[in-house]
Design a protein around this motif. Sequence first.
Motif, PDB file in Angstrom:
ATOM      1  N   LEU A 306      -8.977   1.107  -9.347  1.00 51.57           N
ATOM      2  CA  LEU A 306      -8.873  -0.066  -8.488  1.00 51.57           C
ATOM      3  C   LEU A 306      -7.430  -0.383  -8.173  1.00 51.57           C
ATOM      4  N   ARG A 307      -6.533  -0.102  -9.105  1.00 50.08           N
ATOM      5  CA  ARG A 307      -5.135  -0.402  -8.824  1.00 50.08           C
ATOM      6  C   ARG A 307      -4.638   0.360  -7.617  1.00 50.08           C
ATOM      7  N   TRP A 308      -5.013   1.622  -7.499  1.00 55.31           N
ATOM      8  CA  TRP A 308      -4.454   2.438  -6.436  1.00 55.31           C
ATOM      9  C   TRP A 308      -5.284   2.409  -5.176  1.00 55.31           C
ATOM     10  N   ALA A 309      -6.375   1.686  -5.174  1.00 54.88           N
ATOM     11  CA  ALA A 309      -7.216   1.737  -3.985  1.00 54.88           C
ATOM     12  C   ALA A 309      -7.135   0.503  -3.120  1.00 54.88           C
ATOM     13  N   ILE A 310      -6.629  -0.609  -3.640  1.00 49.14           N
ATOM     14  CA  ILE A 310      -6.662  -1.818  -2.816  1.00 49.14           C
ATOM     15  C   ILE A 310      -5.296  -2.503  -2.805  1.00 49.14           C
ATOM     16  N   PRO A 311      -5.017  -3.270  -1.744  1.00 51.13           N
ATOM     17  CA  PRO A 311      -3.725  -3.955  -1.673  1.00 51.13           C
ATOM     18  C   PRO A 311      -3.659  -5.155  -2.613  1.00 51.13           C
ATOM     19  N   ARG A 312      -2.585  -5.874  -2.524  1.00 52.21           N
ATOM     20  CA  ARG A 312      -2.278  -6.906  -3.497  1.00 52.21           C
ATOM     21  C   ARG A 312      -2.406  -8.277  -2.868  1.00 52.21           C
ATOM     22  N   PHE A 313      -2.842  -9.260  -3.644  1.00 49.89           N
ATOM     23  CA  PHE A 313      -2.929 -10.623  -3.147  1.00 49.89           C
ATOM     24  C   PHE A 313      -1.564 -11.268  -3.121  1.00 49.89           C
ATOM     25  N   ARG A 314      -1.483 -12.370  -2.405  1.00 55.19           N
ATOM     26  CA  ARG A 314      -0.308 -13.220  -2.455  1.00 55.19           C
ATOM     27  C   ARG A 314      -0.548 -14.246  -3.529  1.00 55.19           C
TER      28      ARG A 314
ATOM     29  N   ASP B 189      -8.544   2.556  10.490  1.00 55.60           N
ATOM     30  CA  ASP B 189      -8.899   1.354  11.231  1.00 55.60           C
ATOM     31  C   ASP B 189     -10.011   0.597  10.524  1.00 55.60           C
ATOM     32  N   GLN B 190     -11.029   1.354  10.107  1.00 60.62           N
ATOM     33  CA  GLN B 190     -12.137   0.710   9.401  1.00 60.62           C
ATOM     34  C   GLN B 190     -11.680   0.110   8.094  1.00 60.62           C
ATOM     35  N   MET B 191     -10.796   0.812   7.390  1.00 64.29           N
ATOM     36  CA  MET B 191     -10.316   0.289   6.113  1.00 64.29           C
ATOM     37  C   MET B 191      -9.573  -1.019   6.332  1.00 64.29           C
ATOM     38  N   PHE B 192      -8.742  -1.083   7.373  1.00 59.28           N
ATOM     39  CA  PHE B 192      -7.989  -2.308   7.607  1.00 59.28           C
ATOM     40  C   PHE B 192      -8.909  -3.448   8.027  1.00 59.28           C
ATOM     41  N   PHE B 198      -6.586  -7.297   2.705  1.00 60.11           N
ATOM     42  CA  PHE B 198      -5.642  -6.950   3.750  1.00 60.11           C
ATOM     43  C   PHE B 198      -5.652  -7.994   4.857  1.00 60.11           C
ATOM     44  N   ARG B 199      -6.840  -8.445   5.236  1.00 59.97           N
ATOM     45  CA  ARG B 199      -6.902  -9.429   6.307  1.00 59.97           C
ATOM     46  C   ARG B 199      -6.267 -10.730   5.888  1.00 59.97           C
ATOM     47  N   GLU B 200      -6.457 -11.104   4.613  1.00 62.98           N
ATOM     48  CA  GLU B 200      -5.832 -12.347   4.175  1.00 62.98           C
ATOM     49  C   GLU B 200      -4.326 -12.242   4.175  1.00 62.98           C
ATOM     50  N   ARG B 201      -3.794 -11.053   3.931  1.00 63.73           N
ATOM     51  CA  ARG B 201      -2.337 -10.931   3.896  1.00 63.73           C
ATOM     52  C   ARG B 201      -1.734 -10.827   5.284  1.00 63.73           C
ATOM     53  N   THR B 202      -2.513 -10.432   6.308  1.00 66.55           N
ATOM     54  CA  THR B 202      -1.871 -10.154   7.591  1.00 66.55           C
ATOM     55  C   THR B 202      -2.340 -11.024   8.749  1.00 66.55           C
TER      56      THR B 202
ATOM     57  N   VAL C   2     -14.027  -4.827  -0.428  1.00 64.24           N
ATOM     58  CA  VAL C   2     -13.019  -3.779  -0.496  1.00 64.24           C
ATOM     59  C   VAL C   2     -13.683  -2.433  -0.689  1.00 64.24           C
ATOM     60  N   LEU C   3     -14.952  -2.352  -0.295  1.00 71.33           N
ATOM     61  CA  LEU C   3     -15.696  -1.153  -0.632  1.00 71.33           C
ATOM     62  C   LEU C   3     -15.220   0.066   0.131  1.00 71.33           C
ATOM     63  N   LYS C   4     -14.773  -0.164   1.393  1.00 69.73           N
ATOM     64  CA  LYS C   4     -14.349   0.986   2.184  1.00 69.73           C
ATOM     65  C   LYS C   4     -13.161   1.674   1.527  1.00 69.73           C
ATOM     66  N   ASN C   5     -12.227   0.845   1.005  1.00 73.23           N
ATOM     67  CA  ASN C   5     -11.065   1.426   0.341  1.00 73.23           C
ATOM     68  C   ASN C   5     -11.473   2.264  -0.840  1.00 73.23           C
ATOM     69  N   ILE C   6     -12.408   1.705  -1.624  1.00 73.12           N
ATOM     70  CA  ILE C   6     -12.803   2.409  -2.843  1.00 73.12           C
ATOM     71  C   ILE C   6     -13.521   3.697  -2.483  1.00 73.12           C
TER      72      ILE C   6
END
Lengths: 346, 374, 136
Positions: A306-314, B189-192, B198-202, C2-6
């Motif tokens: 999970l660490r490497w698959a998703i971005p980080r919160f603010r 594109d789908q991932m973003f 990601f949407r909350e950050r951007t 976040v499933l697509k990323n995983i």
Amino acid sequence: MVIEIPEFIVPFLPWIRGTIGLSLVGLIFIGAMGAVWLERKLSANIQSRMGPCRVGKYGLLQLVADAIKLFTKEDLRPLNADKLLFNNAPIFIMASVFLVLVAIPVGAVFINGTEYPLAVTEMDISVLYIEAMSAISIFGIFMVAYGSNNKYSLLGAFRNFARMVGYEVPLGITVVSVAVMTGSLDIVEISRAQGLIWNIFLQPIGFFVFFVAIMADMGRLPFDQNESEEELIAGWITEYCGMRFGLSYFAEYMHMILGSFLIALLFLGGWNVPAFVANNAVLGLIAPTGFLLVKVVFVIMVIIGLRWAIPRFRIDQVVDLSWKRLFPLALLNLVWAVGLGLYLGA
Amino acid sequence: MEEKLEANEMIIHLGPQHPMQPGPFRLNLRLKGETVVGADIELGFIHKGIEKILENKTYLQGITIVDRVCYLVALVNEECFIGCAEKLLGIEPPARAQYIRVILEELTRIQSHLLGTGEFGEFIGFVSMFMYTIREREDILSLIDMITGARITHSYLKFGGVRDDLPEGFKERAIPILNKVKKAVDDFDQMFHSDRIFRERTVGVGVLTADAAKSLGVSGPVLRATGVPFDIRKNEPYLVYKDLDFKVCTETAGDCFARVQVRLNEIRESIYIIEQCLDQIPDGPLFPEGTPYGRRTPVMRVPAGEVFHRVEDPRGEMGMYMISDGSDKPYRVKIRGPYYPTLQALPPLIIGTTVADVASISGSMDGCTSEADR
Amino acid sequence: MVLKNIKYAIRNITRPPVTRMYPEKPTELSDRFRGLQKLDKSKCIGCGICANTCPNVAIKIVKAPIAPGSEKKRWFPEIDIGHCLFCGLCIDQCPKDALTSGKEYTKGLVKWKHKDLLIGPDKLAREVDLDEGDEK
């Protein structure tokens, strides 16, 4: 509930417990090295590259080489850093890990059908104790971040507090709901009472809340704002070099291993095996511990992935998430657990 | 920034060495807790003195120097310089050479946008995004390598044409790779879109209005994300862009999410342009007939005059103003880089946001500090 | 959420790594790769156009024998690899096509002292092996 022990072992009990404790300390260091190796290899797999592959077969000795390198580095201290806080912070962080280690059972052996959990101490309130001791590491992190006299570390310290305050509450409530359903605060008891129906099936919301809260507690992405490398260089350990850095770095991984043990024991059924395995002489010695370790490794791999698959919160989104979403879910889970406990008890 | 600080304020340098910068520049932030109340930029850490060097090199040697203004998009810089000189000389490359130039520049655009998107993902904490896009970028670089012989700083274009023809079997090699990149861009594109973190950050972060962008001189994907459909390939076509069919990608929101969307859409448009070029490319010579210009450039004395030529760089509008005094070395070359105005838009945008947003906003500008400093 | 990323991450685990183990497997070069230049001594007339064209002044014209062990000397280029950009302008501008592009990029080009980086005409013509003179 304490297990009955044969008479002749009683005078040697302190020595046995001491030996188990010391060997656990050594094992947890090796475990942390293994966790770092696993992280590097798994992250490399996700990113289509090879991790460590030259030092030893499959890069297993890479961590030994890194530890040797860290020992031989110069120990720098910034000029205006607070000496007391800066030098003694790793003690707090390591102390928190070792104090928690004392109460967590790492497995069990079945001899003649009776079960002896491998724990250094068995307390009646071990879950409460574990949670209290794991909160000591916040002090260690704050000591480092504040004593470094570095603005980046200071920002990391502020974020750390904001995060920890928010996530201790859902964590506590979820643990209490598991304890309420089982009727005891002893972690050995909770693990044994699950039988073959694990708590994850009985309290799925609780499992989700606990998983998110303990990932925030450990400081793993997506909750690692206090050490986010992109904004704050290295966050709270910016000013550490050499083995101090090594100790803090390994402490984070030890914390991760202990958190995975907690997840496996509280929700994934601990070391429970079917009765025919428990009564078998040879399998009864290895199977429960092995089963628990397999579950722990699986949980560690999920956390690393999970660490490497998703971005980080603010950081404000992190605090938002804990108070507005996790806290109500945890309360809901508590109500559900109380109802389920009454129903199952009756 | 030199005024007295109040009680809870501190000044922090996102200094010349920072893991989150695309190149060295110093960003002084005045923070109150975690909120930014003042910002200031200092440039000049990577100044190489290119404009001065160009005054002492002949036009042919200048091609290798201009390559290095922004090393990621070297071919577009060469196009700008050679376009200026060709305007002064009064020659025009034949059709086949123009098509080859367009193919190369669009390939450069694709790889630059892939790198920019990957870096943006890295700045908000999604480190693996960088590795995913780099993996696709390697295939594009191998295509460019097949034609020019180098992956970076190619020195491939010449006055009046290109140095070498397309190699044998280029089209068969290129089409599968472009399809793979198209599919990968759809995945990104789908991932973003579906990633909530990601949407909350951007979304809603770093909103630039169209008027502010136009008054600062911002161009490129940053301007098109605010809704202004300005693209030099359509407004002032050069090479064969007037014969090609593509659309200008715009979004209206003006925030970080819109900029990333514009870049991903532009990759798709570039792939479409390359496919058209590979279909339409005519046979013919690589250099204009009847002139001494060829692969071996003759001794060139460019007639005296002044000219300004601009091209569409992946980061915006790049222009060069060349003054020639009739000798074999230019008298003055002034380079107008696309990232310098975009960087000026950064301090007003980050006031009022937190430190984490600074990384996100400055990453979405996708800059190359090397061409801001030259 | 976040499933697509995983899902993408798990799919990437199953693909093989793209790293090339460098010293064991050499780099794949394209056909037009520009490495160390190759000199054809029979075609070179010593005009010096390559030296004038070089953007970094890396080429110097020196007197050298036309074949190993010969008495007659002519003017040939000597390239300073420490300054060479490998841009290929000298190859393009040569009026007799005496310079072409070779494929060596590390063999014999990694030295300790700057004076060893001046590749003379005998090495450029490949009469002498590039590794010669390397301290082991």
